[in-house]
Design a protein around this motif. Structure first.
Motif, short mmCIF file in Angstrom:
data_model
loop_
_atom_site.label_atom_id
_atom_site.label_comp_id
_atom_site.label_asym_id
_atom_site.label_seq_id
_atom_site.Cartn_x
_atom_site.Cartn_y
_atom_site.Cartn_z
N ASP A 1 0.85 -1.18 0.00
CA ASP A 1 0.00 0.00 0.00
C ASP A 1 0.89 1.24 0.00
O ASP A 1 2.00 1.22 0.54
CB ASP A 1 -0.93 0.02 1.22
CG ASP A 1 -2.17 0.87 0.99
OD1 ASP A 1 -3.23 0.29 0.72
OD2 ASP A 1 -2.06 2.10 1.05
N ILE A 2 0.41 2.31 -0.60
CA ILE A 2 1.16 3.56 -0.66
C ILE A 2 1.00 4.38 0.62
O ILE A 2 1.77 5.30 0.88
CB ILE A 2 0.72 4.40 -1.88
CG1 ILE A 2 1.79 5.44 -2.22
CG2 ILE A 2 -0.64 5.05 -1.64
CD1 ILE A 2 1.54 6.16 -3.52
N CYS A 3 0.01 4.01 1.43
CA CYS A 3 -0.28 4.75 2.66
C CYS A 3 0.64 4.28 3.79
O CYS A 3 0.55 3.12 4.23
CB CYS A 3 -1.75 4.56 3.05
SG CYS A 3 -2.19 5.39 4.59
N SER A 4 1.49 5.17 4.28
CA SER A 4 2.44 4.80 5.33
C SER A 4 1.72 4.41 6.62
O SER A 4 2.19 3.55 7.36
CB SER A 4 3.40 5.96 5.59
OG SER A 4 2.69 7.15 5.93
N LYS A 5 0.57 5.02 6.88
CA LYS A 5 -0.19 4.71 8.10
C LYS A 5 -0.68 3.27 8.06
O LYS A 5 -0.61 2.54 9.07
CB LYS A 5 -1.38 5.67 8.21
CG LYS A 5 -2.34 5.38 9.37
CD LYS A 5 -1.67 5.63 10.71
CE LYS A 5 -2.67 5.68 11.85
NZ LYS A 5 -3.48 4.48 12.01
N VAL A 6 -1.17 2.81 6.93
CA VAL A 6 -1.64 1.44 6.79
C VAL A 6 -0.50 0.46 7.05
O VAL A 6 -0.64 -0.49 7.82
CB VAL A 6 -2.24 1.20 5.39
CG1 VAL A 6 -2.47 -0.29 5.15
CG2 VAL A 6 -3.54 1.96 5.23
N ILE A 7 0.63 0.67 6.39
CA ILE A 7 1.76 -0.25 6.54
C ILE A 7 2.29 -0.25 7.96
O ILE A 7 2.63 -1.29 8.52
CB ILE A 7 2.88 0.12 5.54
CG1 ILE A 7 2.37 0.00 4.11
CG2 ILE A 7 4.10 -0.76 5.75
CD1 ILE A 7 1.82 -1.37 3.76
N SER A 8 2.31 0.93 8.60
CA SER A 8 2.76 1.02 9.99
C SER A 8 1.84 0.23 10.91
O SER A 8 2.30 -0.47 11.82
CB SER A 8 2.81 2.49 10.42
OG SER A 8 3.16 2.60 11.79
N ASP A 9 0.53 0.32 10.66
CA ASP A 9 -0.42 -0.41 11.50
C ASP A 9 -0.34 -1.91 11.30
O ASP A 9 -0.51 -2.69 12.24
CB ASP A 9 -1.85 0.06 11.19
CG ASP A 9 -2.15 1.43 11.76
OD1 ASP A 9 -1.34 1.93 12.56
OD2 ASP A 9 -3.19 2.01 11.38
N LEU A 10 -0.10 -2.34 10.06
CA LEU A 10 -0.13 -3.76 9.75
C LEU A 10 1.19 -4.48 10.04
O LEU A 10 1.20 -5.69 10.26
CB LEU A 10 -0.48 -3.96 8.27
CG LEU A 10 -1.87 -3.51 7.83
CD1 LEU A 10 -2.06 -3.75 6.33
CD2 LEU A 10 -2.96 -4.24 8.61
#
Length: 304
Positions: free
Chosen positions: A139-148
């Motif tokens: 995913d391009i969203c850093s927040k998503v990757i950080s959460d996952l």
């Protein structure tokens, strides 16, 4: 939105483009939009907008077994009395229960990418099956990757993503974190469909993403994506827009001849969900590359 509602929207937008106008749309093609959208996800996990799956599809209820009809033409006038039953295993072309017995087999296991994963449960649900565990969620969203991304401890900050699946922040326009011919299957739950709705920035990204996907897929690899839009709207011909305004002119795929990339292209209308599943299979070998190899063989023979 329904399939018919999207068709109306696509027709309206196509008509407006002839007079150089666009419908207002969310900036789905802007990464900042997703970072803002998901900003409070951890604090408000029950927000309906974040719990709703794009297309309202889930693996156990809608995809493990489903009925479809191959799209015949570009509209919804198909005869739905004839249908085919199939499974997600056939769609992905990877055995879900093929469990590796050792590290060597695990390294050879089929590779899957979930493109534009967001917080969708499709990836985690697939990873419940041993044959689908070798998955990279992008995913391009850093927040998503950080959460996952699985948390690390102070004692060991070098835990590999592979220990719990890969979670990688990357731009689907480039997929720069991935080499050529590295994925057996790439699945997109709603990335292309959402970009299609971003009439300002999103639609021009679709051809570039298709190029990136084709590059990363292995020969005979499968690309699966979902959309409420019919092919003639999702992939309009370069001549579909006759005006000279660069800002709204349809962008062609720059590097790949579409007929050279895909050996099979299916648009499946899912009868229980009224959404389109696109299933494309990459060529075993591109015609251009095969032609170059034949030319090199002839040159070698002449030198001999």
């Amino acid at each position: 939105m329904s399939l018919r509602g999207r068709q109306w929207l696509d027709r309206l937008n196509q008509s407006l483009q002839t007079v150089r106008l666009r419908l207002p749309s969310p900036p789905y093609g802007n990464p900042h939009y997703w970072n803002v959208t998901y900003k409070d996800y951890q604090h408000n996990p029950s927000r309906p907008s974040l719990q709703t799956e794009w297309g309202h599809l889930t693996l156990p209820e809608d995809l493990m077994q489903y009925e479809y009809q191959l799209l015949d033409g570009d509209d919804d006038n198909n005869d739905k009395s004839t249908s085919t039953s199939t499974t997600w295993e056939e769609t992905v072309a990877i055995d879900p229960e093929l469990s590796p017995n050792n590290d060597d087999e695990r390294k050879k296991q089929n590779t899957i990418m979930m493109l534009g994963c967001g917080y969708s449960k499709l990836g985690p649900d697939m990873m419940q099956h041993p044959g689908w565990k070798n998955m990279t969620q992008v995913d391009i969203c850093s927040k998503v990757i950080s959460d996952l991304t699985p948390p690390t401890t102070d004692d060991d900050k070098s835990i590999s993503f592979n220990d719990a699946g890969d979670y990688i922040e990357d731009d689907a326009n480039h997929l720069s974190a991935f080499g050529d011919n590295t994925m057996d299957a790439i699945i997109d739950k709603g990335l292309l469909d959402s970009l299609h709705l971003d009439f300002l920035n999103g639609t021009t990204q679709i051809p570039r993403i298709m190029d990136s996907v084709a590059r990363v897929l292995k020969p005979n690899g499968i690309f699966i994506f979902f959309s409420l839009s019919y092919p003639k709207y999702l992939f309009p011909s370069p001549t579909a827009n006759s005006n000279d305004d660069d800002s709204i002119r349809i962008v062609k795929q720059e590097d790949n001849d579409d007929n050279d990339v895909w050996s099979s292209k299916q648009e499946r209308l899912l009868l229980n969900n009224n959404i389109l599943l696109y299933r494309y299979q990459k060529q075993q070998q591109s015609k251009k590359r095969k032609g170059k190899q034949l030319k090199n063989k002839r040159l070698t023979r002449k030198k001999q």
